[in-house]
Design a protein around this motif. Structure first.
Motif, mmCIF file in Angstrom:
data_model
loop_
_atom_site.group_PDB
_atom_site.id
_atom_site.type_symbol
_atom_site.label_atom_id
_atom_site.label_comp_id
_atom_site.label_asym_id
_atom_site.label_seq_id
_atom_site.Cartn_x
_atom_site.Cartn_y
_atom_site.Cartn_z
ATOM 1 N N VAL A 79 -1.771 11.938 0.677
ATOM 2 C CA VAL A 79 -2.215 11.271 -0.545
ATOM 3 C C VAL A 79 -3.550 11.836 -1.002
ATOM 4 C CG1 VAL A 79 -2.924 9.069 -1.548
ATOM 5 C CG2 VAL A 79 -0.928 9.159 -0.030
ATOM 6 N N PRO B 83 -4.888 6.124 -0.708
ATOM 7 C CA PRO B 83 -3.849 5.578 0.179
ATOM 8 C C PRO B 83 -3.631 4.084 -0.018
ATOM 9 C CG PRO B 83 -5.364 6.977 1.411
ATOM 10 C CD PRO B 83 -5.966 6.778 0.059
ATOM 11 N N GLU B 84 -4.668 3.369 -0.454
ATOM 12 C CA GLU B 84 -4.560 1.912 -0.606
ATOM 13 C C GLU B 84 -3.939 1.513 -1.949
ATOM 14 O OE1 GLU B 84 -8.746 3.004 -2.040
ATOM 15 O OE2 GLU B 84 -7.297 3.665 -0.512
ATOM 16 N N ARG C 42 0.839 -1.199 0.000
ATOM 17 C CA ARG C 42 0.000 0.000 0.000
ATOM 18 C C ARG C 42 0.876 1.251 0.000
ATOM 19 N NH1 ARG C 42 -5.547 -0.208 2.629
ATOM 20 N NH2 ARG C 42 -5.002 1.944 3.165
ATOM 21 N N ARG D 158 0.985 7.120 9.733
ATOM 22 C CA ARG D 158 0.051 6.528 8.767
ATOM 23 C C ARG D 158 -1.086 7.507 8.467
ATOM 24 N NH1 ARG D 158 -0.036 0.832 7.758
ATOM 25 N NH2 ARG D 158 -1.279 0.483 5.885
ATOM 26 N N SER D 159 -1.608 8.177 9.488
ATOM 27 C CA SER D 159 -2.715 9.123 9.256
ATOM 28 C C SER D 159 -2.231 10.362 8.500
ATOM 29 C CB SER D 159 -3.356 9.537 10.586
ATOM 30 O OG SER D 159 -2.413 10.161 11.431
ATOM 31 N N ASP E 114 0.277 4.167 1.398
ATOM 32 C CA ASP E 114 0.400 4.814 2.714
ATOM 33 C C ASP E 114 1.392 4.071 3.609
ATOM 34 O OD1 ASP E 114 -1.296 2.647 2.979
ATOM 35 O OD2 ASP E 114 -2.787 3.686 4.207
ATOM 36 N N LYS E 115 1.437 2.750 3.509
ATOM 37 C CA LYS E 115 2.402 1.967 4.278
ATOM 38 C C LYS E 115 3.826 2.260 3.817
ATOM 39 C CE LYS E 115 3.553 -2.750 5.687
ATOM 40 N NZ LYS E 115 3.216 -4.190 5.548
ATOM 41 N N ALA F 31 4.792 5.698 5.163
ATOM 42 C CA ALA F 31 4.967 5.685 6.617
ATOM 43 C C ALA F 31 6.260 4.975 7.005
ATOM 44 C CB ALA F 31 3.771 5.021 7.283
ATOM 45 N N VAL G 106 0.280 10.545 6.283
ATOM 46 C CA VAL G 106 0.534 10.264 4.864
ATOM 47 C C VAL G 106 -0.772 10.006 4.115
ATOM 48 C CG1 VAL G 106 2.877 9.435 5.283
ATOM 49 C CG2 VAL G 106 0.997 7.790 5.254
ATOM 50 N N LYS G 107 -1.764 9.469 4.793
ATOM 51 C CA LYS G 107 -3.067 9.295 4.142
ATOM 52 C C LYS G 107 -3.630 10.652 3.736
ATOM 53 C CE LYS G 107 -4.662 4.911 6.110
ATOM 54 N NZ LYS G 107 -5.626 4.251 7.014
#
Length: 242
Positions: free
Chosen positions: A26, A41-42, A6, A19-20, A8-9, A12, A22-23
């Protein structure tokens, strides 16, 4: 089959943000993959092939990170501490957010500490079953003699359920303040200090100089660090697979 992850992963793990955070980046259109703005993010990326730019800065994925630190006195071997300065506080520009110290050195102990994101390697280095040599230089209050060398080689009662495993003690200078090298294969709490206390002596300075095949770079001053070389990484992995 290519390993994808992913977006976002990816971001991060490369310490771009939480994680929040970078979401949000995006979704606001601040991230491009191969020149195209991606707002999901996914979204799946190939960390080895795709070019990811976050907020105008090109990122390069690092699968694992290996850093040799010459730990100074007064710093704790932890990732976070509400009161004390940690070894991670000394590292500028770490690539991965999951960096951690492989093992611990007491707050007042200096010397070699490996910081890594490679949990598997760290586990093998620290496993009691692997009997990894750890060598320390120390200054001891009291005269360290050949009799002490023999006692350490037999194993020593330091107050635990089991005696400490045999340790190789080398006397460099014998005097009121003796200088020694000691090699142990365990990592018990305050182990070297407790071993010398058991023979009525006191450690006044302690510095780890090697761990397995990894030897402290003498050019590193306390608090300084560098990335491990490919050769050092390979040797560590090979000896733990033996």
């Amino acid at each position: 089959m290519k390993k994808q992850m992913r977006l976002d992963k990816y971001l991060a793990q490369m310490s771009i943000g939480t994680r929040s955070q970078v979401k949000q980046m995006v979704r606001k259109g601040q991230v491009c993959v191969n020149g195209t703005v991606v707002k999901k993010p996914e979204y799946k990326v190939d960390p080895d092939q795709d070019q990811v730019v976050a907020d105008g800065v090109k990122t390069q994925y690092v699968h694992e990170e290996y850093i040799m630190l010459n730990k100074p006195s007064g710093v704790v071997s932890a990732t976070k501490d509400p009161r004390e300065k940690t070894v991670l506080d000394l590292i500028d520009g770490q690539k991965r957010k999951d960096l951690f110290p492989a093992g611990r050195l007491d707050k007042d102990t200096e010397g070699l500490l490996l910081l890594t994101s490679d949990g598997e390697l760290a586990h093998r280095l620290l496993s009691p079953k692997k009997h990894v040599d750890k060598t320390y230089y120390a200054r001891i209050q009291g005269r360290v003699t050949n009799e002490d060398v023999k006692v350490f080689l037999k194993g020593l009662d330091i107050g635990d359920e089991k005696p400490a495993l045999p340790a190789v003690l080398q006397v460099l200078i014998e005097g009121e303040i003796s200088e020694i090298l000691i090699t142990i294969q365990e990592g018990r709490f305050h182990q070297v200090k407790r071993m010398f206390k058991a023979v009525d002596k006191k450690v006044v300075y302690l510095k780890r100089i090697s761990m397995g095949s990894l030897v402290l770079d003498e050019t590193l001053m306390p608090g300084q660090y560098r990335n491990l070389t490919e050769e050092e990484i390979q040797r560590l992995k090979e000896e733990q697979n033996e």
